[in-house]
Design a protein around this motif. Structure first.
Motif, PDB file in Angstrom:
ATOM      1  N   ARG A 189      41.273  42.537  22.980  1.00 13.52           N
ATOM      2  CA  ARG A 189      40.238  42.537  21.960  1.00 13.52           C
ATOM      3  C   ARG A 189      39.183  43.568  22.350  1.00 13.52           C
ATOM      4  O   ARG A 189      39.100  44.008  23.491  1.00 13.52           O
ATOM      5  CB  ARG A 189      39.610  41.152  21.830  1.00 13.52           C
ATOM      6  CG  ARG A 189      40.598  40.085  21.366  1.00 13.52           C
ATOM      7  CD  ARG A 189      39.928  38.717  21.286  1.00 13.52           C
ATOM      8  NE  ARG A 189      40.858  37.700  20.818  1.00 13.52           N
ATOM      9  CZ  ARG A 189      41.659  37.007  21.616  1.00 13.52           C
ATOM     10  NH1 ARG A 189      41.634  37.208  22.927  1.00 13.52           N
ATOM     11  NH2 ARG A 189      42.489  36.104  21.117  1.00 13.52           N
ATOM     12  N   THR A 190      38.342  43.931  21.387  1.00 14.92           N
ATOM     13  CA  THR A 190      37.382  45.018  21.610  1.00 14.92           C
ATOM     14  C   THR A 190      36.466  44.724  22.800  1.00 14.92           C
ATOM     15  O   THR A 190      36.260  45.579  23.664  1.00 14.92           O
ATOM     16  CB  THR A 190      36.536  45.238  20.347  1.00 14.92           C
ATOM     17  OG1 THR A 190      37.408  45.426  19.222  1.00 14.92           O
ATOM     18  CG2 THR A 190      35.664  46.470  20.500  1.00 14.92           C
ATOM     19  N   SER A 191      35.911  43.513  22.860  1.00 15.19           N
ATOM     20  CA  SER A 191      35.001  43.173  23.957  1.00 15.19           C
ATOM     21  C   SER A 191      35.725  43.177  25.298  1.00 15.19           C
ATOM     22  O   SER A 191      35.165  43.605  26.325  1.00 15.19           O
ATOM     23  CB  SER A 191      34.365  41.807  23.710  1.00 15.19           C
ATOM     24  OG  SER A 191      35.345  40.791  23.628  1.00 15.19           O
ATOM     25  N   GLU A 192      36.968  42.719  25.326  1.00 16.46           N
ATOM     26  CA  GLU A 192      37.745  42.715  26.562  1.00 16.46           C
ATOM     27  C   GLU A 192      38.008  44.138  27.042  1.00 16.46           C
ATOM     28  O   GLU A 192      37.930  44.426  28.238  1.00 16.46           O
ATOM     29  CB  GLU A 192      39.065  41.977  26.344  1.00 16.46           C
ATOM     30  CG  GLU A 192      38.901  40.509  26.006  1.00 16.46           C
ATOM     31  CD  GLU A 192      40.164  39.874  25.454  1.00 16.46           C
ATOM     32  OE1 GLU A 192      40.136  38.659  25.175  1.00 16.46           O
ATOM     33  OE2 GLU A 192      41.179  40.583  25.295  1.00 16.46           O
ATOM     34  N   ALA A 217      38.019  37.942  32.767  1.00 19.16           N
ATOM     35  CA  ALA A 217      37.194  36.767  33.044  1.00 19.16           C
ATOM     36  C   ALA A 217      36.632  36.113  31.790  1.00 19.16           C
ATOM     37  O   ALA A 217      36.336  34.927  31.788  1.00 19.16           O
ATOM     38  CB  ALA A 217      36.039  37.162  33.973  1.00 19.16           C
ATOM     39  N   THR A 218      36.452  36.863  30.710  1.00 15.88           N
ATOM     40  CA  THR A 218      35.854  36.296  29.500  1.00 15.88           C
ATOM     41  C   THR A 218      36.745  36.593  28.305  1.00 15.88           C
ATOM     42  O   THR A 218      36.632  37.641  27.679  1.00 15.88           O
ATOM     43  CB  THR A 218      34.453  36.884  29.249  1.00 15.88           C
ATOM     44  OG1 THR A 218      34.538  38.323  29.294  1.00 15.88           O
ATOM     45  CG2 THR A 218      33.471  36.407  30.290  1.00 15.88           C
ATOM     46  N   THR A 219      37.627  35.673  28.009  1.00 16.40           N
ATOM     47  CA  THR A 219      38.508  35.799  26.853  1.00 16.40           C
ATOM     48  C   THR A 219      38.482  34.491  26.075  1.00 16.40           C
ATOM     49  O   THR A 219      37.968  33.477  26.562  1.00 16.40           O
ATOM     50  CB  THR A 219      39.957  36.103  27.274  1.00 16.40           C
ATOM     51  OG1 THR A 219      40.499  34.942  27.921  1.00 16.40           O
ATOM     52  CG2 THR A 219      40.024  37.282  28.234  1.00 16.40           C
ATOM     53  N   LYS A 220      39.082  34.493  24.891  1.00 16.12           N
ATOM     54  CA  LYS A 220      39.191  33.243  24.137  1.00 16.12           C
ATOM     55  C   LYS A 220      40.031  32.234  24.906  1.00 16.12           C
ATOM     56  O   LYS A 220      39.790  31.032  24.848  1.00 16.12           O
ATOM     57  CB  LYS A 220      39.821  33.525  22.770  1.00 16.12           C
ATOM     58  CG  LYS A 220      38.869  34.122  21.756  1.00 16.12           C
ATOM     59  CD  LYS A 220      39.482  34.161  20.372  1.00 16.12           C
ATOM     60  CE  LYS A 220      38.479  34.645  19.341  1.00 16.12           C
ATOM     61  NZ  LYS A 220      39.064  34.675  17.976  1.00 16.12           N
ATOM     62  N   GLY A 221      41.038  32.730  25.639  1.00 14.15           N
ATOM     63  CA  GLY A 221      41.898  31.833  26.400  1.00 14.15           C
ATOM     64  C   GLY A 221      41.167  31.134  27.525  1.00 14.15           C
ATOM     65  O   GLY A 221      41.328  29.931  27.742  1.00 14.15           O
TER      66      GLY A 221
END
Length: 302
Positions: A189-192, A217-221
């Motif tokens: 994703r864009t933020s990732e 470290a910061t994903t929807k999963g």
């Protein structure tokens, strides 16, 4: 026991050593709250000093960016009803009618539905007594969400991806071109993609298999499943080449993108305009959707 064996099927223990500066687990969590923290101190004088540095509680309820959005939404609501920012709220059912009238106007004038949600959230923030009393207004917003489908990003195809990357190289924007290839191949994703740091990348070893690992470290999963990290294994040759070149010459804490969110989106939009694709529904999220779609069509199990 049988269920445990099923969960563990296909897993093989492996020992690996990673230098501390390359290990995200050794860094402070990026998921920690960004609100300022005050340590409890035993004396009143020292507590006063600490709290003075942080500021009044009323300024800590929401983040500054959210506060700014709420102020803008509330100003529009007040302008619509021709009242001042500091108006005294009427009876709860009257205020609900005011809000519902504003929501209907947003709907009829073609505004995005996010404006409706922000308006009600701002109204409850600046007039806390309105909370739990905007029943009809929230029902209208819920109906809006049900009847209007969200905008979907058109998936990029491999050919269009390479065309966009090639245009980046033509513009001497090699880093952006490699980022596009990486985002497409790793389904990021864009933020990732923009927040990925050098220390979160394990490049292929000379002796081992030709694959890289991304530790996100910061994903929807991670948020949904309460996991500290999401792991992405990258094996595609072109993506590995792009990743290795992105990692060259940067420090462990540096982002691979070297671009702000605004810069990336502006360049992405310029690419679409240059290639006459700006009216085809492509967005930065088209990278992730395109990568997943392409992989599925080639038989990759998702």
């Amino acid at each position: 026991l049988f269920r445990s064996m099923l969960v563990a099927a296909g897993l093989y223990p492996a020992l690996a050593w990673i230098e501390s500066h390359l290990n995200p687990a050794d860094a402070p969590s990026r998921r920690m709250s960004s609100k300022k923290k005050v340590q409890h101190i035993p004396t009143q004088a020292s507590r006063n000093e600490e709290r003075r540095k942080v500021g009044p509680l009323s300024k800590l309820v929401v983040q500054p960016k959210t506060q700014t959005r709420y102020e803008g939404a509330f100003h529009l609501f007040c302008k619509f009803h021709n009242v001042s920012f500091n108006f005294s709220p009427p009876e709860p059912h009257v205020l609900d009618d005011w809000a519902a009238e504003y929501i209907e106007a947003l709907w009829e004038d073609g505004h995005p539905k996010s404006m409706a949600s922000y308006a009600l959230a701002a109204l409850q923030y600046f007039r806390p007594q309105a909370k739990n009393h905007l029943v009809w207004s929230w029902k209208l917003v819920k109906t809006w969400n049900q009847v209007e489908l969200p905008t979907r990003a058109t998936p990029l195809t491999p050919d269009l991806l390479l065309a966009m990357a090639g245009q980046c190289f033509k513009w001497k924007q090699q880093r952006l071109g490699r980022l596009l290839v990486l985002g497409f191949s790793a389904f990021l994703r864009t933020s990732e993609l923009l927040n990925l740091q050098r220390k979160e990348v394990i490049l292929p070893s000379t002796a081992g298999p030709r694959e890289a690992v991304l530790l996100l470290a910061t994903t929807k999963g991670t948020k949904k499943n309460f996991l500290p990290l999401d792991k992405v294994v990258l094996q595609e040759r072109l993506a590995l080449q792009a990743l290795e070149q992105l990692c060259e010459g940067i420090q462990p804490g540096d982002a691979l993108s070297q671009l702000s969110n605004h810069q990336f989106r502006r360049l992405f939009r310029d690419l679409l305009v240059e290639l006459k694709l700006h009216e085809a529904g492509y967005m930065p999220y088209s990278l992730s959707r395109g990568g997943v779609t392409s992989a599925y069509r080639t038989g990759v199990s998702l």
